[in-house]
Design an enzyme around this catalytic site. Structure first.
Site, PDB file in Angstrom:
ATOM      1  N   TYR A  43       0.710  -1.289  -0.031  1.00 45.08           N
ATOM      2  CA  TYR A  43       0.130   0.111   0.001  1.00 45.08           C
ATOM      3  C   TYR A  43       0.880   1.364  -0.063  1.00 45.08           C
ATOM      4  CZ  TYR A  43      -3.492   3.412   1.062  1.00 45.08           C
ATOM      5  OH  TYR A  43      -4.449   4.465   0.943  1.00 45.08           O
ATOM      6  N   SER A  48      -4.965  13.943   6.683  1.00 46.37           N
ATOM      7  CA  SER A  48      -5.848  13.309   5.632  1.00 46.37           C
ATOM      8  C   SER A  48      -7.369  12.933   6.141  1.00 46.37           C
ATOM      9  CB  SER A  48      -5.111  11.852   5.130  1.00 46.37           C
ATOM     10  OG  SER A  48      -6.020  11.195   4.596  1.00 46.37           O
ATOM     11  N   GLN A  99      -7.018  17.833   4.850  1.00 50.48           N
ATOM     12  CA  GLN A  99      -7.196  17.622   3.559  1.00 50.48           C
ATOM     13  C   GLN A  99      -8.484  16.899   3.360  1.00 50.48           C
ATOM     14  OE1 GLN A  99      -6.136  13.995   2.639  1.00 50.48           O
ATOM     15  NE2 GLN A  99      -7.613  14.371   0.600  1.00 50.48           N
ATOM     16  N   TYR A 110     -11.348  14.521   0.968  1.00 47.80           N
ATOM     17  CA  TYR A 110     -11.648  13.877  -0.368  1.00 47.80           C
ATOM     18  C   TYR A 110     -13.209  14.103  -0.228  1.00 47.80           C
ATOM     19  CZ  TYR A 110      -7.680  11.185  -0.893  1.00 47.80           C
ATOM     20  OH  TYR A 110      -6.344  10.658  -1.154  1.00 47.80           O
ATOM     21  N   THR A 119      -8.384  17.355  -2.232  1.00 43.05           N
ATOM     22  CA  THR A 119      -7.431  16.637  -3.161  1.00 43.05           C
ATOM     23  C   THR A 119      -8.530  16.314  -4.405  1.00 43.05           C
ATOM     24  OG1 THR A 119      -6.243  15.554  -1.701  1.00 43.05           O
ATOM     25  CG2 THR A 119      -6.340  14.380  -3.334  1.00 43.05           C
ATOM     26  N   ARG A 176      -3.704  -0.360  -8.761  1.00 39.26           N
ATOM     27  CA  ARG A 176      -2.662  -0.461  -7.904  1.00 39.26           C
ATOM     28  C   ARG A 176      -2.596  -1.934  -7.836  1.00 39.26           C
ATOM     29  NH1 ARG A 176      -3.945   4.191  -3.288  1.00 39.26           N
ATOM     30  NH2 ARG A 176      -4.193   5.935  -4.526  1.00 39.26           N
ATOM     31  N   LYS A 203      -5.402  20.048  -4.621  1.00 39.40           N
ATOM     32  CA  LYS A 203      -4.322  19.110  -4.738  1.00 39.40           C
ATOM     33  C   LYS A 203      -4.282  18.374  -5.678  1.00 39.40           C
ATOM     34  CE  LYS A 203      -1.452  15.829  -1.815  1.00 39.40           C
ATOM     35  NZ  LYS A 203      -1.875  14.746  -2.341  1.00 39.40           N
ATOM     36  N   HIS A 234       0.266  12.719  -6.965  1.00 41.27           N
ATOM     37  CA  HIS A 234      -0.217  11.729  -6.073  1.00 41.27           C
ATOM     38  C   HIS A 234       1.045  10.744  -5.812  1.00 41.27           C
ATOM     39  CE1 HIS A 234      -4.130  11.053  -3.575  1.00 41.27           C
ATOM     40  NE2 HIS A 234      -3.336   9.925  -3.086  1.00 41.27           N
ATOM     41  N   SER A 287       5.466  15.079  -4.899  1.00 41.13           N
ATOM     42  CA  SER A 287       5.713  13.986  -5.716  1.00 41.13           C
ATOM     43  C   SER A 287       7.117  13.809  -6.009  1.00 41.13           C
ATOM     44  CB  SER A 287       4.743  13.913  -6.858  1.00 41.13           C
ATOM     45  OG  SER A 287       3.419  13.935  -6.591  1.00 41.13           O
ATOM     46  N   GLY A 288       7.673  12.728  -5.342  1.00 39.25           N
ATOM     47  CA  GLY A 288       8.929  12.198  -5.929  1.00 39.25           C
ATOM     48  C   GLY A 288       9.964  12.951  -4.794  1.00 39.25           C
ATOM     49  N   VAL A 289       9.511  13.839  -3.923  1.00 42.12           N
ATOM     50  CA  VAL A 289      10.540  14.496  -3.276  1.00 42.12           C
ATOM     51  C   VAL A 289      11.125  13.660  -1.980  1.00 42.12           C
ATOM     52  CG1 VAL A 289      11.030  16.530  -1.491  1.00 42.12           C
ATOM     53  CG2 VAL A 289       9.230  16.824  -3.504  1.00 42.12           C
ATOM     54  N   ARG A 290      12.491  13.356  -2.044  1.00 39.75           N
ATOM     55  CA  ARG A 290      13.179  12.618  -1.028  1.00 39.75           C
ATOM     56  C   ARG A 290      14.075  13.176  -0.184  1.00 39.75           C
ATOM     57  NH1 ARG A 290       9.209  10.235  -2.216  1.00 39.75           N
ATOM     58  NH2 ARG A 290       8.561   8.469  -2.950  1.00 39.75           N
ATOM     59  N   GLY A 338       5.920  13.294   1.310  1.00 36.95           N
ATOM     60  CA  GLY A 338       4.924  12.270   1.479  1.00 36.95           C
ATOM     61  C   GLY A 338       5.812  11.173   2.147  1.00 36.95           C
TER      62      GLY A 338
HETATM   63  C1  FNR Z   1      -0.999   9.206  -0.107  1.00 36.05           C
HETATM   64  N1  FNR Z   1      -1.371  10.598  -0.704  1.00 36.05           N
HETATM   65  C2  FNR Z   1      -2.567  11.067  -0.188  1.00 36.05           C
HETATM   66  N2  FNR Z   1      -3.016  12.088  -0.594  1.00 36.05           N
HETATM   67  C3  FNR Z   1      -3.935  12.721  -0.284  1.00 36.05           C
HETATM   68  O1  FNR Z   1      -4.591  14.027  -0.644  1.00 36.05           O
HETATM   69  N3  FNR Z   1      -5.033  11.934   0.690  1.00 36.05           N
HETATM   70  C4  FNR Z   1      -4.589  11.025   1.107  1.00 36.05           C
HETATM   71  O2  FNR Z   1      -5.296  10.424   1.998  1.00 36.05           O
HETATM   72  C5  FNR Z   1      -3.268  10.436   0.691  1.00 36.05           C
HETATM   73  N4  FNR Z   1      -3.001   9.134   1.286  1.00 36.05           N
HETATM   74  C6  FNR Z   1      -1.724   8.442   0.760  1.00 36.05           C
HETATM   75  C7  FNR Z   1      -1.243   7.444   1.502  1.00 36.05           C
HETATM   76  C8  FNR Z   1       0.055   6.771   1.188  1.00 36.05           C
HETATM   77  C9  FNR Z   1       0.428   5.506   1.594  1.00 36.05           C
HETATM   78  C10 FNR Z   1       1.054   7.778   0.187  1.00 36.05           C
HETATM   79  C11 FNR Z   1       2.277   7.283  -0.049  1.00 36.05           C
HETATM   80  C12 FNR Z   1       0.171   8.835  -0.408  1.00 36.05           C
HETATM   81  C13 FNR Z   1      -0.322  11.180  -1.487  1.00 36.05           C
HETATM   82  C14 FNR Z   1       0.462  12.182  -0.740  1.00 36.05           C
HETATM   83  O3  FNR Z   1      -0.288  13.215  -0.218  1.00 36.05           O
HETATM   84  C15 FNR Z   1       1.346  12.683  -1.928  1.00 36.05           C
HETATM   85  O4  FNR Z   1       0.855  13.520  -2.611  1.00 36.05           O
HETATM   86  C16 FNR Z   1       2.425  11.765  -2.257  1.00 36.05           C
HETATM   87  O5  FNR Z   1       2.914  10.989  -1.091  1.00 36.05           O
HETATM   88  C17 FNR Z   1       3.401  12.604  -2.919  1.00 36.05           C
HETATM   89  O6  FNR Z   1       4.581  11.674  -3.572  1.00 36.05           O
HETATM   90  P1  FNR Z   1       5.726  11.114  -2.989  1.00 36.05           P
HETATM   91  O7  FNR Z   1       6.484  11.989  -2.009  1.00 36.05           O
HETATM   92  O8  FNR Z   1       5.400  10.010  -1.743  1.00 36.05           O
HETATM   93  O9  FNR Z   1       6.490  10.452  -3.826  1.00 36.05           O
END
Ligand code: FNR
Length: 389
Positions: free
Chosen positions: A49, A131, A153, A155, A181, A190, A262, A286, A318-321, A340
């Site tokens: 997940y 979230s 945030q 949904y 979002t 997935r 978002k 995401h 997205s992709g930030v490490r 994230g």
């Molecule tokens: C998320 N993300 C996410 N976004 C959001 O708006 N609501 C949510 O509940 C979630 N839940 C969620 C669960 C998990 C396990 C992950 C990994 C991600 C997306 C999150 O906010 C963000 O956009 C990404 O994680 C950014 O990408 P990176 O940094 O993980 O690559």
């Protein structure tokens, strides 16, 4: 009081703390390797997940590759001793332009889930975004986070009563800013979850805001199993593929604070958000978890920031490490950057202490990146600070 308020001058001083302390950190400081270290601690379902992505992961890989194509051009002898990373975004002060992205079901990473994360964020003064799909409720998170800055945030589900109730509760619990979002009208394809027939929400995980909500509970069907009833009822209101721009008009009726969208990746959508009066957007795909094959988020950031950055607040994830990644996103026009999976890996590895570790290291590396590239603060970073290769 956050650590910074308590006297830490520059986040990069964390380096000296480690060296002088003489104790090797439990968790790697090579932030790009956190995933590999965290993977070993996660169950197969949690790994699937959290770590895995939509489709074959092309967009997630593109997110990372996009960072590698930009290279900072270091400038010398500019006097970078008085660096300042502090900033304010939509009325929220922060020690650096870094925030905790909304991430659902954090108990999959660690039993304390969101509570550990919000405590770590509060300790460092980093804003935490809660979230809608969290494993702890607004009220629990607010109590754990104290006075620290927090956003919420949402949904958009199909039940307007639940929205109204969520927004009322979020406000009452001290959440200042709303992030809606919009990239999840349905959950992405997935395979890692599908192959295990694992959907956390249908197992009753990540529904704490819902099961504690009077509007949600009022319409729960009769059932001998409350967990099954809640999961089934939730599944009836999420996803919401019929959502349109007009469908967002309810937000202003129930929320008087700043609102961001978002999941924006198209310049036209960014313009439309600005025209509609939203306060900001998060440029994000995401993390590659929704539409596989989508463009890398960093690749669209400069054009979007150019088009709307003077009219609204542009955030990025997205992709930030790493701290270097944060610096690059800031240089390309983001006002602040959401972490994230990087903080989530810290959570998986060592709970609150793990999140603190990731935040401290990211802040330290960002601070060093600014200094070594000849910038006295993130505000000085611009596209001119980099070349594209
Ligand atoms: C998320 N993300 C996410 N976004 C959001 O708006 N609501 C949510 O509940 C979630 N839940 C969620 C669960 C998990 C396990 C992950 C990994 C991600 C997306 C999150 O906010 C963000 O956009 C990404 O994680 C950014 O990408 P990176 O940094 O993980 O690559």
């Amino acid at each position: 009081m956050t650590e910074r308020e308590a006297g830490t001058r520059h986040p990069s001083e964390h380096l000296m703390e480690i060296f002088l302390g003489g104790v090797p950190p439990l968790i790697t400081t090579d932030l790009a390797k956190l995933e590999a270290q965290a993977a070993a601690t996660l169950s197969a379902e949690a790994y699937g997940y959290i770590v895995a992505n939509a489709g074959n992961g092309a967009t997630a890989r593109a997110n990372r590759a996009a960072f590698d194509r930009w290279r900072l051009v270091p400038r010398m002898l500019r006097g970078v001793d008085k660096r300042n990373l502090g900033c304010e975004v939509l009325g929220t002060s922060m020690p650096a332009p870094i925030m905790i992205a909304p991430v659902g079901v954090q108990t999959l990473a660690h039993p304390e889930g969101e509570l550990a994360t919000v405590r770590a964020a509060a300790k460092l003064g980093i804003p935490y975004i809660h979230s809608a799909a969290a494993a702890h409720s607004f009220e629990e998170v607010a109590e754990a986070g104290g006075d620290a800055p927090r956003w919420f945030q949402l949904y958009c589900v199909t039940d307007g009563d639940v929205h109204a109730s969520f927004l009322r509760r979020a406000k009452a619990a001290g959440f200042s800013t709303l992030v809606v979002t919009v990239d999840t009208p349905m959950l992405g394809w997935r395979p890692s979850d599908i192959n295990r027939a694992f959907q956390p929400f249908l197992r009753g995980l990540g529904l704490a805001n819902y099961t504690s909500d009077p509007a949600f509970r009022a319409k729960l069907p009769e059932s001998s199993d409350a967990g099954v009833a809640a999961a089934t009822h939730w599944a009836g209101m999420f996803p919401n593929p019929g959502l349109t721009w007009d469908g967002l008009s309810f937000l202003r009726r129930h929320w008087d604070g700043p609102v961001l969208l978002k999941g924006i990746c198209a310049v036209d959508d960014a313009r439309r958000a600005a025209d509609a009066g939203f306060d900001g957007i998060v440029v994000s795909n995401h993390g590659g978890r929704q539409l596989d094959g989508a463009v890398a988020a960093l690749d669209v950031l400069p054009e979007i920031a150019d088009a709307v950055g003077s009219r609204m607040t542009v955030l990025f994830d997205s992709g930030v490490r790493t701290g270097v990644d944060v610096a690059k996103a800031l240089a390309l026009g983001a006002r602040a950057v959401l972490l994230g999976r990087s903080f989530l890996y810290g959570l998986a590895l060592d709970g609150q202490a793990g999140v603190e570790h990731v935040l401290r290291c990211t802040l330290a590396e960002l601070d060093l990146t600014a200094a070594l590239s000849g910038h006295a603060g993130h505000q000085e970073l611009s596209p001119a600070s980099m070349v594209f290769r």
